[in-house]
Structures are given as C-alpha cells and as structure tokens.
Design an enzyme around this catalytic site. Sequence first.
Site, short mmCIF file in Angstrom:
data_model
loop_
_atom_site.label_atom_id
_atom_site.label_comp_id
_atom_site.label_asym_id
_atom_site.label_seq_id
_atom_site.Cartn_x
_atom_site.Cartn_y
_atom_site.Cartn_z
N ARG A 160 0.84 -1.21 0.00
CA ARG A 160 0.00 0.00 0.00
C ARG A 160 0.88 1.27 0.00
O ARG A 160 0.59 2.24 0.70
CB ARG A 160 -0.93 0.04 1.22
CG ARG A 160 -1.97 -1.06 1.28
CD ARG A 160 -3.04 -0.87 0.21
NE ARG A 160 -4.17 -1.75 0.42
CZ ARG A 160 -4.20 -3.02 0.02
NH1 ARG A 160 -3.18 -3.54 -0.62
NH2 ARG A 160 -5.27 -3.75 0.24
N SER A 235 -10.53 -0.50 2.96
CA SER A 235 -9.80 -0.63 4.23
C SER A 235 -9.38 0.75 4.72
O SER A 235 -8.69 1.47 4.00
CB SER A 235 -8.54 -1.46 4.06
OG SER A 235 -8.86 -2.74 3.60
N GLU A 331 -4.83 4.21 6.38
CA GLU A 331 -4.43 3.98 4.99
C GLU A 331 -5.03 5.04 4.06
O GLU A 331 -4.45 5.41 3.05
CB GLU A 331 -4.88 2.57 4.59
CG GLU A 331 -4.11 1.96 3.44
CD GLU A 331 -4.63 2.40 2.11
OE1 GLU A 331 -3.83 2.80 1.26
OE2 GLU A 331 -5.85 2.36 1.92
N1 EPU Z 1 -10.89 -10.31 10.33
C1 EPU Z 1 -11.61 -10.29 11.52
N2 EPU Z 1 -12.64 -9.39 11.63
C2 EPU Z 1 -12.99 -8.55 10.62
C3 EPU Z 1 -12.25 -8.57 9.42
C4 EPU Z 1 -11.20 -9.47 9.31
O1 EPU Z 1 -11.34 -11.03 12.44
O2 EPU Z 1 -13.95 -7.81 10.80
C5 EPU Z 1 -9.83 -11.30 10.17
C6 EPU Z 1 -10.28 -12.41 9.23
O3 EPU Z 1 -10.94 -13.43 9.90
C7 EPU Z 1 -8.99 -12.88 8.64
C8 EPU Z 1 -8.14 -11.64 8.62
O4 EPU Z 1 -8.73 -10.72 9.53
O5 EPU Z 1 -8.37 -13.82 9.49
C9 EPU Z 1 -7.97 -11.05 7.24
O6 EPU Z 1 -9.21 -10.60 6.74
P1 EPU Z 1 -9.48 -10.41 5.16
O7 EPU Z 1 -9.10 -11.63 4.44
O8 EPU Z 1 -10.88 -9.90 5.02
O9 EPU Z 1 -8.45 -9.34 4.68
P2 EPU Z 1 -7.87 -8.00 5.34
O10 EPU Z 1 -6.49 -8.23 5.79
O11 EPU Z 1 -8.85 -7.51 6.37
C10 EPU Z 1 -6.82 -7.10 3.12
C11 EPU Z 1 -6.82 -5.81 2.35
C12 EPU Z 1 -8.11 -5.66 1.54
C13 EPU Z 1 -8.21 -6.84 0.60
C14 EPU Z 1 -8.20 -8.14 1.43
C15 EPU Z 1 -8.18 -9.38 0.57
C16 EPU Z 1 -5.45 -4.27 3.64
C17 EPU Z 1 -5.43 -3.05 4.50
N3 EPU Z 1 -6.66 -4.69 3.25
O12 EPU Z 1 -7.89 -7.02 4.08
O13 EPU Z 1 -8.00 -4.47 0.78
O14 EPU Z 1 -9.38 -6.78 -0.19
O15 EPU Z 1 -7.01 -8.19 2.24
O16 EPU Z 1 -6.93 -9.54 -0.01
O17 EPU Z 1 -4.39 -4.79 3.31
C18 EPU Z 1 -8.54 -2.14 0.65
O18 EPU Z 1 -7.32 -1.90 0.71
O19 EPU Z 1 -9.39 -1.22 0.55
C19 EPU Z 1 -9.02 -3.52 0.76
C20 EPU Z 1 -10.32 -3.82 0.85
#
Ligand code: EPU
Length: 336
Positions: A160, A235, A331
């Site tokens: 990012r 995010s 972010e």
């Molecule tokens: N999780 C929770 N609670 C929540 C959300 C997530 O416990 O409310 C846990 C999930 O269970 C999982 C982990 O967090 O174990 C990761 O969650 P997720 O796969 O939804 O991905 P993320 O790390 O929350 C990142 C990116 C997203 C992208 C997704 C999928 C960042 C800041 N965000 O989210 O990007 O779509 O991975 O690759 O890196 C964006 O930048 O706008 C965005 C949506």
Amino acid sequence: MNIQQNISLKNYNTFGISVNAKRFVSINSYYDLQQLLKVEKDLFLISGGSNMLLTKDIEKLVVHINLKGISIDREDENNVHLTVNAGENWHDFVLFCIAENYGGIENLSLIPGNVGTCPIQNIGAYGVEVKDTITKVEAIEIKTGKRVTFSNEDCQFGYRNSIFKNDLKSKVILTAVSFKLTKKNHQLNTSYGAIESELTSKNIKKPTLKDISDAVIAIRKSKLPDPKKIGNSGSFFKNPVISKAQFLELQKETPNIPNYTVSDAEIKVPAGWLVEQSGFKGKRFGDAGVHEKQALVLVNYGAASGEEIYQLAQKIQQTVFDKFGISLEIEVNVID
Ligand code: EPU
C-alpha cells in the site's frame, strides 16, 4: 476548460462526504492539463475519490482528472502491453481485460477508484498487487509542466505504498499507467483461502480469468459495502506489522490471533481482527460506523461528516492501542 464555482464534492468521493469546492474543473485532455498548469499550481487533485476522507471545504482549485482511453502499445503471442489513461475506471478496465483474455489483474476485480491512482497506494487484494503488472507510469510535473515517466523500479512500490505517497507527494499528476499482461499461460493466483473455497463450491477445477474475477466479485460483495449504497473507502487502516517478540506476548493472551509472517523478526496482524476484538465491528455513532461484516472498513450511512468519521477512526486507534499496544496506521488519505 470550464472552471465552476461552489461545487459539491459528494459525488466525487466514495465516502459520500458533502463538502464544497470553491472552484472546480474537470480535465479531459492532456493538453488542457498542461494549459492549466501554466496558470495554476496550487491544486487539489481528485480522481476516483476512493481513497480519501474529506473533512472540510476545499479552498484550492479542485481538479478532477478525467483523462479517458485505453491503447495497445504492442503485443506478441504471449503478452500484451497496454497504456491506460488515468481517468478510466479501474474495475471497467479489469472487465475489459477479462473479456479480451488478458491475465494478471483478475484478482483486483471490483476495487473502487480509477487507473491513475492504482499505483499511488499499489492496490492489492487476494494475493496480488498491481505493482506486478505495471511497467511504466506517466505523469506531469506540477512545477514545470513537463512530462515525466517512471519505470516500475522508479515507483518504489511497497505494501500500500509508492514514491507517489512519499517523495513525489503533491509534485506530480499521474496521467497514464502502462501494464504488461499475459495472453496465455496465465499465472493464476487462487491460493487465497476465500477464492479457493468459492471455486470449490462451484466445482470449478480449471478456473478461467473470468471464474477468478467472478469469485473475487462474490467475496467482495459478501464482505465489503458497495460505495454506491453505503459510503466507504475500503480498508481504512493498514494491516500493522509488529515484532515477533510483541506478537508472541499477545499470542499468550489471545492464542487465536490471526497472523502472517513477514520476515524472521516481523509479523503482520489483520487490523480488521484488532478492531473487531476492540468491540467496534458493526458499531454506529450517528451516521459514522464500522461495517458489520468487515471491521477494517469505516462507513458513512448518509450524513456523516468527514470529521465524524475521523473522530471514530481516532477512537478506534486509541482503543486498539490501549488493548494491544499496537498503533494502527490510517491507509486512507485524510484531508484536514
Ligand atoms: N478479520 C476479523 N474481523 C474482521 C475482518 C477481518 O477477524 O472484521 C480477520 C479475518 O478473519 C482474517 C483476517 O482478519 O483472518 C484477514 O481478513 P481479510 O481476508 O478480510 O483481509 P484483510 O487483511 O482484512 C486485506 C486488504 C483488503 C483486501 C483483502 C483481501 C489491507 C489493509 N486490506 O484485508 O484491501 O481486499 O485483504 O486480499 O491490506 C482495501 O485496501 O481497501 C481492501 C479492501
């Protein structure tokens, strides 16, 4: 070029924040941009408006970058090289590539925003980052009005992050992005858990680019709010990277803490999990809230001000810090 007065920016930012631009101009050609830079240098740029939180009226001239067009520079049996102007909608470009069977960005389906801003924060999702397909970024230098070109390396891409968020912030306007995509032997990335299960549930064993794009669209729709219905900027926080020592301490108290190894000494922890554990998931304060299905996404239910969303973000940062000793970095670009 038509400079308008007192224009609401509500429809120009995906958070749907109602602030006004004192003066506003939409730029449709490179020539107009060059002409504008001869007379105005103190600009506020807006493109897809998908990664910003506006907190007050904008005094500077707001320049909406609306440069359109996709062209094929060259192609051979295996690859296609395309240049896309900054104002093209990102997801429409992804769909165009899928229809043409050009591979490389299918995992990045349905990300809001425009092509011209995708390099700035190096958009990424489901195991793919846009930096892996970008060959060149074209820009215009605000001070001189000169055209400048950046190779992939020049962009200094990170998670990012890029040079456009750092050394070159407010110094250049991105006008076009060039990509190298595959025409055959696509390097499919289906390793991300949610994609795998989506494909399995449909009994797809040999996925096409479209299958992957459809899977990503389905996953995103199930978790992330549609900015056309509920204002948001994806995010809101970055996933923080902490030391292994700190992680091991936290793991003692919360053994189920999700984590990804970054290096021998560093661990990435999902911010969404931290926010949820801090009690904010699905919470609403007036029209500002935390999305009920993904705690990493702050939302505007209609009439929230940017200041209210920002205050909520700060409250979350403080609570997460008090509970876990982890500082969440915002972010989204907060304009205050
Ligand atoms: N999780 C929770 N609670 C929540 C959300 C997530 O416990 O409310 C846990 C999930 O269970 C999982 C982990 O967090 O174990 C990761 O969650 P997720 O796969 O939804 O991905 P993320 O790390 O929350 C990142 C990116 C997203 C992208 C997704 C999928 C960042 C800041 N965000 O989210 O990007 O779509 O991975 O690759 O890196 C964006 O930048 O706008 C965005 C949506």
